[in-house]
Design a protein around this motif. Structure first.
Motif, PDB file in Angstrom:
ATOM      1  N   GLY A 187       0.762  -1.194   0.033  1.00 31.92           N
ATOM      2  CA  GLY A 187       0.027  -0.006  -0.118  1.00 31.92           C
ATOM      3  C   GLY A 187       0.864   1.400   0.159  1.00 31.92           C
ATOM      4  N   ALA A 188       2.045   1.316   0.204  1.00 34.59           N
ATOM      5  CA  ALA A 188       2.984   2.314   0.076  1.00 34.59           C
ATOM      6  C   ALA A 188       3.609   2.776  -1.246  1.00 34.59           C
ATOM      7  CB  ALA A 188       3.837   2.433   1.308  1.00 34.59           C
ATOM      8  N   HIS A 189       3.792   4.019  -1.491  1.00 33.30           N
ATOM      9  CA  HIS A 189       4.727   4.214  -2.782  1.00 33.30           C
ATOM     10  C   HIS A 189       6.152   4.268  -2.140  1.00 33.30           C
ATOM     11  CE1 HIS A 189       1.034   4.984  -5.068  1.00 33.30           C
ATOM     12  NE2 HIS A 189       0.727   6.178  -4.440  1.00 33.30           N
ATOM     13  N   GLN A 209       7.935  -0.846  -5.980  1.00 26.85           N
ATOM     14  CA  GLN A 209       8.438  -1.433  -7.622  1.00 26.85           C
ATOM     15  C   GLN A 209       7.184  -1.220  -8.539  1.00 26.85           C
ATOM     16  OE1 GLN A 209       9.588  -5.438  -7.585  1.00 26.85           O
ATOM     17  NE2 GLN A 209       9.059  -5.677  -9.762  1.00 26.85           N
ATOM     18  N   LYS A 210       5.916  -1.507  -8.117  1.00 24.45           N
ATOM     19  CA  LYS A 210       4.846  -1.282  -8.971  1.00 24.45           C
ATOM     20  C   LYS A 210       4.473   0.002  -9.358  1.00 24.45           C
ATOM     21  CE  LYS A 210      -0.062  -2.732  -9.543  1.00 24.45           C
ATOM     22  NZ  LYS A 210      -1.297  -3.526  -8.743  1.00 24.45           N
ATOM     23  N   SER A 211       4.275   0.928  -8.473  1.00 19.78           N
ATOM     24  CA  SER A 211       4.188   2.521  -8.754  1.00 19.78           C
ATOM     25  C   SER A 211       5.283   3.175  -9.282  1.00 19.78           C
ATOM     26  CB  SER A 211       3.648   3.096  -7.418  1.00 19.78           C
ATOM     27  OG  SER A 211       4.505   3.157  -6.512  1.00 19.78           O
ATOM     28  N   ILE A 215       7.377   6.167 -16.736  1.00 21.50           N
ATOM     29  CA  ILE A 215       7.171   7.848 -16.572  1.00 21.50           C
ATOM     30  C   ILE A 215       5.858   8.188 -16.612  1.00 21.50           C
ATOM     31  CG2 ILE A 215       7.819   9.847 -17.684  1.00 21.50           C
ATOM     32  CD1 ILE A 215      10.205   8.608 -16.385  1.00 21.50           C
ATOM     33  N   GLU A 216       4.938   7.592 -17.400  1.00 17.91           N
ATOM     34  CA  GLU A 216       3.407   7.920 -17.616  1.00 17.91           C
ATOM     35  C   GLU A 216       2.799   7.706 -16.429  1.00 17.91           C
ATOM     36  OE1 GLU A 216       5.825   7.406 -21.246  1.00 17.91           O
ATOM     37  OE2 GLU A 216       5.277   6.084 -19.547  1.00 17.91           O
ATOM     38  N   ALA A 217       2.879   6.526 -15.588  1.00 12.74           N
ATOM     39  CA  ALA A 217       2.151   6.350 -14.579  1.00 12.74           C
ATOM     40  C   ALA A 217       2.575   7.357 -13.348  1.00 12.74           C
ATOM     41  CB  ALA A 217       2.474   4.845 -14.152  1.00 12.74           C
ATOM     42  N   ALA A 218       3.796   7.607 -13.467  1.00  9.90           N
ATOM     43  CA  ALA A 218       4.402   8.708 -12.112  1.00  9.90           C
ATOM     44  C   ALA A 218       3.605  10.020 -12.590  1.00  9.90           C
ATOM     45  CB  ALA A 218       5.686   8.709 -12.212  1.00  9.90           C
TER      46      ALA A 218
END
Length: 345
Positions: A187-189, A209-211, A215-218
Protein backbone atom coordinates in the motif's frame (compact mmCIF):
# COMPACT_ATOMS: atom_id res chain seq x y z
CA UNK A 1 33.17 -3.93 14.26
CA UNK A 2 35.23 -5.60 17.02
CA UNK A 3 34.05 -8.65 18.96
CA UNK A 4 32.73 -6.63 21.93
CA UNK A 5 30.62 -4.39 19.70
CA UNK A 6 29.42 -7.42 17.71
CA UNK A 7 28.41 -9.26 20.87
CA UNK A 8 26.47 -6.26 22.17
CA UNK A 9 24.88 -5.74 18.77
CA UNK A 10 23.65 -9.35 18.65
CA UNK A 11 22.28 -9.00 22.18
CA UNK A 12 20.49 -5.78 21.23
CA UNK A 13 18.90 -7.49 18.25
CA UNK A 14 17.74 -10.30 20.51
CA UNK A 15 16.11 -7.75 22.81
CA UNK A 16 14.49 -6.12 19.77
CA UNK A 17 15.81 -2.63 20.55
CA UNK A 18 17.62 -1.70 17.33
CA UNK A 19 14.86 -2.23 14.83
CA UNK A 20 14.43 0.71 12.47
CA UNK A 21 11.76 3.39 12.48
CA UNK A 22 9.70 3.48 9.29
CA UNK A 23 8.00 6.36 7.54
CA UNK A 24 5.45 5.45 4.88
CA UNK A 25 4.10 7.91 2.34
CA UNK A 26 0.72 6.21 1.92
CA UNK A 27 -0.74 4.64 5.10
CA UNK A 28 -3.51 2.13 4.48
CA UNK A 29 -5.81 3.88 6.98
CA UNK A 30 -5.94 7.53 5.80
CA UNK A 31 -7.66 8.83 8.95
CA UNK A 32 -4.92 10.70 10.90
CA UNK A 33 -6.87 10.32 14.16
CA UNK A 34 -6.20 6.56 14.03
CA UNK A 35 -2.41 7.05 13.92
CA UNK A 36 0.02 8.12 16.61
CA UNK A 37 3.78 8.69 16.51
CA UNK A 38 5.97 6.61 18.83
CA UNK A 39 9.76 6.81 18.58
CA UNK A 40 9.34 8.66 15.30
CA UNK A 41 7.21 5.87 13.79
CA UNK A 42 3.54 5.67 12.81
CA UNK A 43 1.56 3.19 14.90
CA UNK A 44 -2.10 2.42 14.42
CA UNK A 45 -4.77 2.34 17.14
CA UNK A 46 -7.90 0.23 17.08
CA UNK A 47 -11.33 1.52 18.13
CA UNK A 48 -10.53 0.81 21.79
CA UNK A 49 -7.36 2.87 21.73
CA UNK A 50 -5.01 -0.14 21.68
CA UNK A 51 -1.96 -0.20 19.41
CA UNK A 52 -2.57 -2.93 16.84
CA UNK A 53 -0.20 -2.20 13.95
CA UNK A 54 2.11 0.14 12.16
CA UNK A 55 5.84 0.72 12.44
CA UNK A 56 6.27 -1.19 9.20
CA UNK A 57 4.23 -4.10 10.50
CA UNK A 58 6.69 -4.67 13.31
CA UNK A 59 5.11 -2.75 16.17
CA UNK A 60 6.07 -4.62 19.31
CA UNK A 61 6.21 -2.05 22.09
CA UNK A 62 9.93 -1.57 21.70
CA UNK A 63 12.19 0.97 23.39
CA UNK A 64 10.32 2.38 26.38
CA UNK A 65 7.34 0.01 26.52
CA UNK A 66 6.82 -3.55 27.72
CA UNK A 67 8.96 -5.82 29.92
CA UNK A 68 12.71 -5.62 30.43
CA UNK A 69 12.85 -1.92 29.58
CA UNK A 70 15.49 -1.27 32.23
CA UNK A 71 17.73 -3.98 30.78
CA UNK A 72 17.14 -2.61 27.29
CA UNK A 73 18.07 0.92 28.32
CA UNK A 74 21.25 -0.31 30.02
CA UNK A 75 22.13 -2.38 26.98
CA UNK A 76 21.68 0.58 24.63
CA UNK A 77 23.98 2.74 26.74
CA UNK A 78 26.66 0.03 26.65
CA UNK A 79 26.20 -0.51 22.92
CA UNK A 80 26.41 3.22 22.18
CA UNK A 81 29.62 3.53 24.20
CA UNK A 82 31.13 0.47 22.49
CA UNK A 83 30.25 1.75 19.04
CA UNK A 84 31.75 5.18 19.68
CA UNK A 85 34.91 3.50 20.95
CA UNK A 86 35.15 0.88 18.23
CA UNK A 87 34.30 2.91 15.12
CA UNK A 88 36.97 5.12 13.58
CA UNK A 89 35.93 8.51 12.19
CA UNK A 90 35.89 8.70 8.42
CA UNK A 91 36.81 11.44 6.01
CA UNK A 92 34.31 14.23 5.42
CA UNK A 93 33.17 15.20 1.95
CA UNK A 94 34.29 18.77 1.12
CA UNK A 95 31.70 21.48 0.64
CA UNK A 96 29.84 21.40 -2.65
CA UNK A 97 31.18 23.47 -5.52
CA UNK A 98 29.88 24.47 -8.93
CA UNK A 99 30.43 21.26 -10.82
CA UNK A 100 30.21 23.02 -14.15
CA UNK A 101 33.36 24.97 -13.35
CA UNK A 102 35.58 22.44 -11.63
CA UNK A 103 37.72 21.26 -14.50
CA UNK A 104 35.71 18.12 -15.21
CA UNK A 105 35.97 16.55 -11.76
CA UNK A 106 33.21 15.40 -9.49
CA UNK A 107 33.04 16.90 -6.01
CA UNK A 108 35.21 14.13 -4.60
CA UNK A 109 37.86 14.58 -7.27
CA UNK A 110 36.85 11.71 -9.55
CA UNK A 111 37.25 12.42 -13.25
CA UNK A 112 34.07 12.60 -15.33
CA UNK A 113 34.07 12.49 -19.15
CA UNK A 114 33.74 16.04 -20.50
CA UNK A 115 33.52 17.95 -23.73
CA UNK A 116 36.09 20.42 -25.02
CA UNK A 117 36.39 24.04 -23.95
CA UNK A 118 37.77 26.21 -21.18
CA UNK A 119 34.95 25.29 -18.79
CA UNK A 120 33.74 21.90 -20.04
CA UNK A 121 30.44 20.63 -18.69
CA UNK A 122 30.67 17.16 -17.08
CA UNK A 123 28.83 14.41 -18.91
CA UNK A 124 25.77 13.20 -17.06
CA UNK A 125 25.67 9.42 -16.51
CA UNK A 126 23.73 7.74 -19.32
CA UNK A 127 22.73 4.51 -17.55
CA UNK A 128 21.69 3.30 -14.11
CA UNK A 129 24.98 1.47 -13.83
CA UNK A 130 26.91 4.72 -14.30
CA UNK A 131 24.64 6.52 -11.83
CA UNK A 132 25.10 3.78 -9.24
CA UNK A 133 28.89 3.98 -9.66
CA UNK A 134 28.88 7.76 -9.30
CA UNK A 135 26.60 7.74 -6.25
CA UNK A 136 28.70 5.06 -4.60
CA UNK A 137 31.55 7.59 -4.42
CA UNK A 138 29.42 9.68 -2.09
CA UNK A 139 28.36 6.81 0.17
CA UNK A 140 24.97 6.12 -1.44
CA UNK A 141 24.22 2.47 -2.34
CA UNK A 142 21.56 2.72 -5.05
CA UNK A 143 19.87 -0.24 -6.73
CA UNK A 144 16.94 0.50 -9.03
CA UNK A 145 17.19 -2.71 -11.06
CA UNK A 146 13.57 -3.60 -10.27
CA UNK A 147 11.95 -0.44 -11.65
CA UNK A 148 11.71 1.19 -15.05
CA UNK A 149 15.16 2.34 -16.18
CA UNK A 150 14.07 5.89 -17.09
CA UNK A 151 12.29 6.28 -13.76
CA UNK A 152 15.33 4.88 -11.98
CA UNK A 153 17.67 7.34 -13.68
CA UNK A 154 15.40 10.28 -12.81
CA UNK A 155 15.48 9.21 -9.17
CA UNK A 156 19.24 8.59 -9.22
CA UNK A 157 19.78 12.11 -10.54
CA UNK A 158 17.59 13.49 -7.76
CA UNK A 159 19.65 11.68 -5.12
CA UNK A 160 22.86 13.03 -6.65
CA UNK A 161 21.60 16.62 -6.71
CA UNK A 162 20.31 16.52 -3.13
CA UNK A 163 23.61 15.12 -1.83
CA UNK A 164 25.91 17.32 -3.89
CA UNK A 165 24.01 20.55 -3.23
CA UNK A 166 23.88 20.14 0.56
CA UNK A 167 27.22 19.97 2.44
CA UNK A 168 25.73 18.66 5.68
CA UNK A 169 23.84 15.90 3.90
CA UNK A 170 26.98 14.98 1.94
CA UNK A 171 29.03 14.85 5.14
CA UNK A 172 26.50 12.62 6.88
CA UNK A 173 26.11 10.16 4.00
CA UNK A 174 29.85 10.02 3.45
CA UNK A 175 30.22 9.02 7.12
CA UNK A 176 27.20 6.77 7.69
CA UNK A 177 25.95 5.86 4.21
CA UNK A 178 22.43 5.50 2.82
CA UNK A 179 20.72 2.65 0.95
CA UNK A 180 18.15 3.37 -1.77
CA UNK A 181 16.37 0.58 -3.59
CA UNK A 182 13.00 -0.60 -4.93
CA UNK A 183 10.75 -3.55 -4.20
CA UNK A 184 7.01 -4.32 -3.84
CA UNK A 185 5.61 -2.37 -0.88
CA UNK A 186 1.91 -3.12 -1.06
CA UNK A 187 0.00 0.00 0.00
CA UNK A 188 2.94 2.43 0.14
CA UNK A 189 4.60 4.26 -2.74
CA UNK A 190 7.76 4.68 -0.69
CA UNK A 191 9.14 4.07 2.78
CA UNK A 192 12.08 5.41 4.79
CA UNK A 193 13.67 3.42 7.62
CA UNK A 194 16.15 4.83 10.09
CA UNK A 195 17.45 4.06 13.55
CA UNK A 196 17.21 6.39 16.53
CA UNK A 197 21.02 6.55 16.53
CA UNK A 198 22.96 6.75 13.23
CA UNK A 199 25.67 4.37 14.45
CA UNK A 200 23.19 1.48 14.58
CA UNK A 201 22.56 1.23 10.84
CA UNK A 202 22.18 3.07 7.56
CA UNK A 203 19.13 5.09 6.60
CA UNK A 204 17.21 3.16 3.95
CA UNK A 205 14.80 4.52 1.34
CA UNK A 206 12.71 2.04 -0.64
CA UNK A 207 10.46 2.89 -3.58
CA UNK A 208 7.50 0.74 -4.51
CA UNK A 209 8.29 -1.35 -7.58
CA UNK A 210 4.76 -1.35 -9.00
CA UNK A 211 4.07 2.38 -8.75
CA UNK A 212 7.40 3.23 -10.41
CA UNK A 213 6.99 1.07 -13.50
CA UNK A 214 6.75 3.93 -16.01
CA UNK A 215 7.20 7.68 -16.49
CA UNK A 216 3.58 7.97 -17.63
CA UNK A 217 2.20 6.32 -14.48
CA UNK A 218 4.24 8.65 -12.28
CA UNK A 219 3.02 11.71 -14.17
CA UNK A 220 -0.62 10.59 -13.96
CA UNK A 221 -0.35 9.86 -10.23
CA UNK A 222 1.30 13.21 -9.44
CA UNK A 223 -1.38 15.09 -11.40
CA UNK A 224 -4.22 13.20 -9.72
CA UNK A 225 -2.79 13.73 -6.24
CA UNK A 226 -2.20 17.43 -6.83
CA UNK A 227 -5.74 18.01 -8.12
CA UNK A 228 -7.22 16.13 -5.15
CA UNK A 229 -5.11 18.09 -2.67
CA UNK A 230 -3.61 14.90 -1.24
CA UNK A 231 -0.09 15.83 -2.39
CA UNK A 232 1.74 19.08 -3.07
CA UNK A 233 1.99 20.75 -6.51
CA UNK A 234 4.44 18.99 -8.82
CA UNK A 235 5.73 19.82 -12.29
CA UNK A 236 5.24 17.06 -14.85
CA UNK A 237 8.97 16.80 -15.53
CA UNK A 238 9.66 16.05 -11.85
CA UNK A 239 6.79 13.60 -11.28
CA UNK A 240 8.99 10.45 -11.54
CA UNK A 241 10.91 11.42 -8.40
CA UNK A 242 8.14 13.00 -6.29
CA UNK A 243 7.89 10.03 -3.94
CA UNK A 244 11.64 9.83 -3.55
CA UNK A 245 11.89 13.58 -2.91
CA UNK A 246 9.31 13.10 -0.16
CA UNK A 247 11.35 10.24 1.31
CA UNK A 248 14.56 12.27 1.04
CA UNK A 249 12.74 14.86 3.13
CA UNK A 250 12.30 12.23 5.87
CA UNK A 251 16.00 11.40 5.57
CA UNK A 252 17.03 15.04 5.90
CA UNK A 253 14.83 15.63 8.95
CA UNK A 254 16.30 12.52 10.57
CA UNK A 255 19.80 13.89 9.90
CA UNK A 256 18.82 17.21 11.49
CA UNK A 257 17.48 15.40 14.57
CA UNK A 258 20.68 13.33 14.82
CA UNK A 259 22.64 16.59 14.74
CA UNK A 260 20.52 18.39 17.30
CA UNK A 261 20.05 15.47 19.68
CA UNK A 262 23.61 14.14 19.36
CA UNK A 263 24.22 14.34 23.11
CA UNK A 264 21.27 12.08 23.90
CA UNK A 265 22.19 8.40 24.28
CA UNK A 266 18.56 7.48 23.78
CA UNK A 267 16.26 9.52 21.53
CA UNK A 268 12.81 9.05 23.00
CA UNK A 269 9.55 9.56 21.18
CA UNK A 270 8.96 12.76 23.14
CA UNK A 271 12.33 14.30 22.21
CA UNK A 272 11.95 13.39 18.55
CA UNK A 273 8.42 14.77 18.38
CA UNK A 274 9.46 18.00 20.09
CA UNK A 275 12.28 18.50 17.61
CA UNK A 276 10.12 17.88 14.53
CA UNK A 277 7.54 20.34 15.88
CA UNK A 278 10.32 22.87 16.40
CA UNK A 279 11.56 22.39 12.84
CA UNK A 280 8.02 22.86 11.52
CA UNK A 281 7.71 26.19 13.36
CA UNK A 282 11.09 27.29 11.98
CA UNK A 283 9.95 26.58 8.41
CA UNK A 284 6.71 28.53 8.88
CA UNK A 285 8.78 31.44 10.19
CA UNK A 286 10.86 31.23 7.01
CA UNK A 287 7.63 31.42 5.02
CA UNK A 288 6.75 34.57 6.95
CA UNK A 289 10.20 36.00 6.13
CA UNK A 290 9.43 35.46 2.43
CA UNK A 291 5.83 36.64 2.62
CA UNK A 292 4.74 38.58 5.74
CA UNK A 293 1.13 37.61 5.02
CA UNK A 294 1.92 33.94 5.78
CA UNK A 295 1.58 32.96 9.43
CA UNK A 296 0.78 30.09 11.81
CA UNK A 297 -2.95 30.59 11.25
CA UNK A 298 -3.10 30.42 7.45
CA UNK A 299 -0.09 28.33 6.31
CA UNK A 300 -2.26 25.23 5.83
CA UNK A 301 -3.82 26.71 2.71
CA UNK A 302 -0.51 25.95 0.98
CA UNK A 303 -0.15 22.45 2.47
CA UNK A 304 -1.31 19.08 1.11
CA UNK A 305 -3.73 16.95 3.09
CA UNK A 306 -1.01 14.41 3.71
CA UNK A 307 1.32 17.12 4.96
CA UNK A 308 -1.26 18.01 7.60
CA UNK A 309 -1.10 14.61 9.31
CA UNK A 310 1.97 15.35 11.49
CA UNK A 311 5.16 17.49 11.54
CA UNK A 312 7.25 14.80 9.83
CA UNK A 313 4.89 14.58 6.86
CA UNK A 314 4.77 18.40 6.84
CA UNK A 315 8.54 18.44 6.32
CA UNK A 316 8.54 15.68 3.69
CA UNK A 317 5.69 17.18 1.68
CA UNK A 318 7.17 20.69 1.76
CA UNK A 319 10.51 19.28 0.66
CA UNK A 320 8.94 17.35 -2.23
CA UNK A 321 7.21 20.56 -3.33
CA UNK A 322 10.54 22.43 -3.13
CA UNK A 323 12.28 19.81 -5.29
CA UNK A 324 9.54 19.21 -7.86
CA UNK A 325 9.36 22.40 -9.90
CA UNK A 326 6.20 24.11 -8.60
CA UNK A 327 7.33 25.44 -5.24
CA UNK A 328 4.67 27.42 -3.38
CA UNK A 329 5.38 29.55 -0.30
CA UNK A 330 6.03 26.48 1.90
CA UNK A 331 8.29 24.90 -0.71
CA UNK A 332 10.29 28.11 -0.94
CA UNK A 333 10.35 28.36 2.85
CA UNK A 334 11.89 24.93 3.34
CA UNK A 335 14.44 25.81 0.67
CA UNK A 336 15.40 28.88 2.69
CA UNK A 337 15.43 26.84 5.90
CA UNK A 338 17.80 24.24 4.39
CA UNK A 339 20.07 26.98 3.06
CA UNK A 340 20.33 28.45 6.56
CA UNK A 341 20.83 24.99 8.09
CA UNK A 342 23.72 24.23 5.75
CA UNK A 343 25.42 27.51 6.71
CA UNK A 344 24.95 26.90 10.43
CA UNK A 345 28.09 24.85 11.01
Amino acid sequence: MNWRVKALWNLAEAFGVIRPVRDQTYPKDPNPEHWKTINGSHVHMDKNGNYDGGAGGKFNGRHHYGPNWRQKAALMNRLTAALHKGIKPQNVVPKATNQGNNGGKSRNGAIINTGKGQNPKPREPSSMGEWATELKKYGADVNFSKINDKVGMANAKEIYEVISENPKIANFINKYGVIVDAKPLGGAHGVTSYYLNPTFGKIRITLDQKSHDSIEAAEKRADLYEKSGFKMPCDKAHAPHYTESHELGHMIEAIVCYERLKNATWVTSKEFKQETNKIKREIIKCAKDIDPNTNFRNYKQYLSDYGKTNPREFFAECYANYRCGKANILGKAIGLWIERWNKNV
